[in-house]
Design an enzyme around this catalytic site. Structure first.
Site, PDB file in Angstrom:
ATOM      1  CG  ASP A  60      -0.323   0.047   2.535  1.00  0.00           C
ATOM      2  OD1 ASP A  60       0.668  -0.703   2.738  1.00  0.00           O
ATOM      3  OD2 ASP A  60      -0.768   0.822   3.402  1.00  0.00           O
ATOM      4  CG  HIS A  61       3.210   2.555   2.197  1.00  0.00           C
ATOM      5  ND1 HIS A  61       3.083   3.795   2.766  1.00  0.00           N
ATOM      6  CD2 HIS A  61       2.424   1.714   2.919  1.00  0.00           C
ATOM      7  CE1 HIS A  61       2.265   3.704   3.810  1.00  0.00           C
ATOM      8  NE2 HIS A  61       1.846   2.453   3.916  1.00  0.00           N
ATOM      9  CG  HIS A 113       5.447   0.029   9.700  1.00  0.00           C
ATOM     10  ND1 HIS A 113       4.282  -0.481  10.206  1.00  0.00           N
ATOM     11  CD2 HIS A 113       5.285   0.048   8.351  1.00  0.00           C
ATOM     12  CE1 HIS A 113       3.461  -0.762   9.206  1.00  0.00           C
ATOM     13  NE2 HIS A 113       4.043  -0.463   8.072  1.00  0.00           N
ATOM     14  CG  ASP A 132       2.358   2.833   7.192  1.00  0.00           C
ATOM     15  OD1 ASP A 132       1.727   3.850   6.864  1.00  0.00           O
ATOM     16  OD2 ASP A 132       2.146   1.712   6.700  1.00  0.00           O
ATOM     17  CG  HIS A 170      -2.461   4.143   6.783  1.00  0.00           C
ATOM     18  ND1 HIS A 170      -3.198   3.281   5.993  1.00  0.00           N
ATOM     19  CD2 HIS A 170      -1.176   3.766   6.649  1.00  0.00           C
ATOM     20  CE1 HIS A 170      -2.376   2.406   5.410  1.00  0.00           C
ATOM     21  NE2 HIS A 170      -1.136   2.687   5.797  1.00  0.00           N
TER      22      HIS A 170
HETATM   23 FE    FE Z   1       0.580   1.475   5.201  1.00  0.00          FE
HETATM   24 ZN    ZN Z   2       3.137  -0.209   6.040  1.00  0.00          ZN
END
Ligand code: FE
Ligand code: ZN
Length: 248
Positions: A60-61, A113, A132, A170
């Site tokens: 998602d990045h 992360h 994140d 996010h």
């Molecule tokens: Fe993410």
């Molecule tokens: Zn992530």
């Protein structure tokens, strides 16, 4: 020097960020949650994409990198770990500088992360893209790193000027606020949480935040105050573990 940031929703709760160096008109995309909305935004704005800046290797990045590069010819920049998912044109790490026209992004190592996670900081404009690592009233889950590493990374961000605008990847803020209220009854947090719930009711984003606001109200940065008597990274680890177990 100045930049313009365009922020828009992607996937279920990610944000897409396009940044323009106003002096030259060159643009960068920070992370690529999905190609469609990013290419559409570029088209509508009429911006020319020069760079893709990845913070870490998660889908998602960096999942939109290939399609966006194919459509724009942008140079893909990120930490080496991104190559677990998709190719890079330039690998960067802590202390490196990435130039977008006249704008300079300092690369800050923010592992935890993921091990190789980085943030991009524009000291000229006091703007940070933190992926994140740090969220409004929250922080990223430690999928790969330790509490010690994540705490060190968060402290690097906390050391930036208080007025630094922090673009988190996010919109997790309402659920972060519910957790924060379960571990901290500070009046500044309560006031901020009320504003956050109201903003989300109205459908408004809570990103960007600022370093000053996070230092004052984020329970992860305030961990040593909430869990006194143990080393800071252990206090942080205890708050992070409580969040991982929280069902609010
Ligand atoms: Fe993410
Ligand atoms: Zn992530």
């Amino acid at each position: 020097m100045s930049i313009t940031v365009h922020q828009f929703p992607c996937l279920s709760d990610n944000y897409g960020f396009l940044v323009r160096d106003d002096a030259t008109g060159l643009a960068a995309c920070v992370d690529t949650p999905e190609a469609g909305p990013i290419l559409k935004a570029l088209d509508e704005l009429g911006w020319k994409l020069a760079l893709i800046l990845n913070t870490h290797w998660h889908q998602d990045h960096a999942g939109g990198n290939a399609e966006i590069k194919a459509a724009t010819g942008a140079t893909v920049v990120g930490p080496a770990e991104v190559e677990r998912l998709t190719p890079l044109d330039r690998k960067v790490g802590g202390g490196d500088v990435v130039e977008l026209g006249q704008t300079r992004f300092q690369v800050i190592e923010t592992g935890g992360h993921t091990l190789g996670h980085i943030a991009y900081y524009d000291a000229g404009d006091h703007v940070a893209f933190v992926g994140d690592t740090l969220f409004a009233l929250g922080c990223g889950r430690m999928f790969e790193g330790t509490a010690d590493q994540m705490w060190t990374s968060l402290q690097r961000l906390a050391a930036l000027p208080d007025d630094t605008r922090v673009y988190c990847a996010h919109e997790y803020t309402a659920s972060n606020a519910r957790f924060a209220l379960s571990v901290d009854d500070d009046p500044a947090l309560k006031a901020r949480a009320a504003e956050i719930f109201a903003a989300r009711e109205r459908g408004e984003p809570t990103v960007p935040t600022t370093i000053g606001l996070e230092k004052a109200t984020n329970p992860f940065l305030r961990a040593p105050l909430l869990r006194p008597g143990v080393p800071a990274h252990e206090a942080f680890g205890a708050v992070r573990a409580a969040k991982d177990a929280f069902r609010g």
